[in-house]
Design an enzyme around this catalytic site. Sequence first.
Site, short mmCIF file in Angstrom:
data_model
loop_
_atom_site.label_atom_id
_atom_site.label_comp_id
_atom_site.label_asym_id
_atom_site.label_seq_id
_atom_site.Cartn_x
_atom_site.Cartn_y
_atom_site.Cartn_z
N ARG A 292 -7.79 0.11 12.97
CA ARG A 292 -9.00 -0.06 11.95
C ARG A 292 -9.59 -1.69 12.30
O ARG A 292 -8.77 -2.55 12.55
CB ARG A 292 -8.12 -0.50 10.59
CG ARG A 292 -7.70 0.85 10.25
CD ARG A 292 -7.13 0.82 8.67
NE ARG A 292 -6.60 2.27 8.46
CZ ARG A 292 -5.89 2.77 7.39
NH1 ARG A 292 -5.96 1.91 6.35
NH2 ARG A 292 -5.45 3.79 7.22
N ARG A 307 -1.89 -7.33 7.80
CA ARG A 307 -3.17 -6.53 8.21
C ARG A 307 -3.26 -6.56 9.68
O ARG A 307 -3.75 -7.77 10.09
CB ARG A 307 -4.10 -7.09 7.16
CG ARG A 307 -5.45 -6.23 7.33
CD ARG A 307 -6.63 -6.99 6.20
NE ARG A 307 -6.00 -6.88 4.62
CZ ARG A 307 -6.17 -6.04 3.94
NH1 ARG A 307 -6.87 -5.14 4.35
NH2 ARG A 307 -5.67 -6.11 2.75
N GLU A 391 0.90 -3.15 -1.11
CA GLU A 391 0.45 -1.87 -1.03
C GLU A 391 1.10 -1.46 0.51
O GLU A 391 1.03 -2.09 1.58
CB GLU A 391 -0.76 -1.50 -1.01
CG GLU A 391 -1.19 -0.04 -0.74
CD GLU A 391 -2.75 0.13 -0.58
OE1 GLU A 391 -3.44 -0.95 -1.07
OE2 GLU A 391 -3.03 0.98 0.04
N ARG A 432 3.91 -2.47 8.50
CA ARG A 432 3.72 -2.93 7.21
C ARG A 432 4.94 -2.62 6.40
O ARG A 432 5.29 -3.74 5.76
CB ARG A 432 2.66 -2.24 6.35
CG ARG A 432 2.34 -3.14 5.11
CD ARG A 432 1.04 -2.92 4.15
NE ARG A 432 -0.15 -3.38 4.87
CZ ARG A 432 -1.16 -3.09 4.31
NH1 ARG A 432 -1.18 -2.48 2.90
NH2 ARG A 432 -2.39 -3.73 4.66
#
Length: 465
Positions: A292, A307, A391, A432
């Site tokens: 990403r 991230r 998240e 994560r």
Amino acid sequence: MIDLKRLRADPDHFKRGARDKGIEVDIDRLLELDGQRRTLLAGQEAGRAEQKKLGKEIGPQIGALKRQLKEATGKDRTALQDSLRALEQRPLALKAEIQAYDERIAEIEPPWRHLWLEVPQPADPDVPIGGSPAENVEVRRWHPDWFDPARGFRSNKGFDPRTHLELVKDLKLVDFERGVKMAGTRQYVLTGDGMRLQQAVLRMALDLVAGEHGFTPMSVPVLVREECMVGTGFFPAGRDQAYHVAESQRGAGHDLFLVGTGEVGLMALHADEILDEAQLPLKYATVSTCFRREAGAAGRDTAGLFRVHQFEKVEQVLICRADEAESRRWHETMLGIVESLLKRLELPYRFVQCCTGDLGPKNADMIDVECWMPGRGDDDADGRPTGAWGETHSASRLYDYQCRRLNLRYRDAGGKTVFCHSLNNTVAACPRILIPILELYQNADGSITVPEALRPYMDGRERIG
RNA sequence: GGUGGGGUGGCAGAGCGGUUGAAUGCGCCGGUCUUGAAAACCGGUAGAGGGCUUUGCUCUCUCGCGGGUUCGAAUCCCGCCCCCACCGCCA
């Protein structure tokens, strides 16, 4: 994509849907183009119908005349040429007429199609309307006996927490500097036990979803054609998020894109297929690398493993009959798999019903799963983080929106072809998910206790450091 | 990367530029026959979009994809994609 018939019948439903999601799309313009296209198509088809009819009537005559012409001479020749010209007059005029239609249709279709792809799937009526994640609604939460997020880290464990960033540096689990040296910002190197821990989580997650819940494990391409990205609904809206491998610039016929999730390969697998109803549901899982660009996230979560540009994820997708009740049941089932994973890992988590503004274009409904991360959140008076939910998973219900784009259908009992419904859900996203594991399982001496559920995947080891 | 061959319905496999959306075979579905089954025979068997007097009729598109030639293209030309074979390279 949405059903154009429904759009024509009830444009307000889709206008409302887009507005609630905070997505701008000119639906009136789409309807206008759609109407024009349909009118033109009708004209074009009428022309072609006549052309075919004419061809059958006078085609053989033309053929015969041309054959005669080859042998003819002088006056006969002129006469034959004249009658040929007379015969060809009508079809020639028709041809010009049809070509005019073709040109106008060719002008309209690209913008028509583009707008069509941009119309988001309206959120379900039971999805709360809201503009940002702040308006998401907690559904339920769970925590193990030994750690209650409501109480703060110190009262749970008797010492102040270190952030995962500090932990991975002290224990040499991640080398950020060299990751950045090689590949730039948001890149990292998992080293030694950091890599072992990640592999343990991934393998445990895959065993759970594939071994215990019957999802077929798959290895699918992570470098795919644009059609796969459009088909799964990530393009055009998310074009900025994907790395673009511009192979056409060096002479290849098409470019490729790096996927942001294994969902792309799992869903595009059956694009353009018509399945038997008896084959459904299809349950697939993959562990894949995800890429990403994080465009638009500059400055957000820059430190640590939260991230990053490249990560590993176990993903589950499900393709089922076009039945709302059935796809809702599968949604619950898939969330249940995540729940059992997190309970085995003994990580405090909560389910969050995402509001309309947080859904993205393709989802009718999305539940996020958040884990408690002691190293996140605002600092307290002593400059220590107070912890926050972060998240880690996301479970989406898409009805037939994705399968329409993919042209993925099944034949029902009555012999009709119907677009399938699809769902997808994270099983475990690394690194994560390592954040809550490291931060919650840290000990006062700086070591990490390996969660019991992971020990079989870590050669039975009980601690790191 | 090089050279050669090829992409036609669920599958196999035909197809002088002119009622070819497509022969034939297999498979599948329905029927006849049969105590039942098989065999045999008869019939039906792709998808998408549109129209209507809407469970039937009708029109258009689809022979890998896109464009071109032509009055007319599965058939001829160009580009692309994919597959197969051999060679080269390679984890």
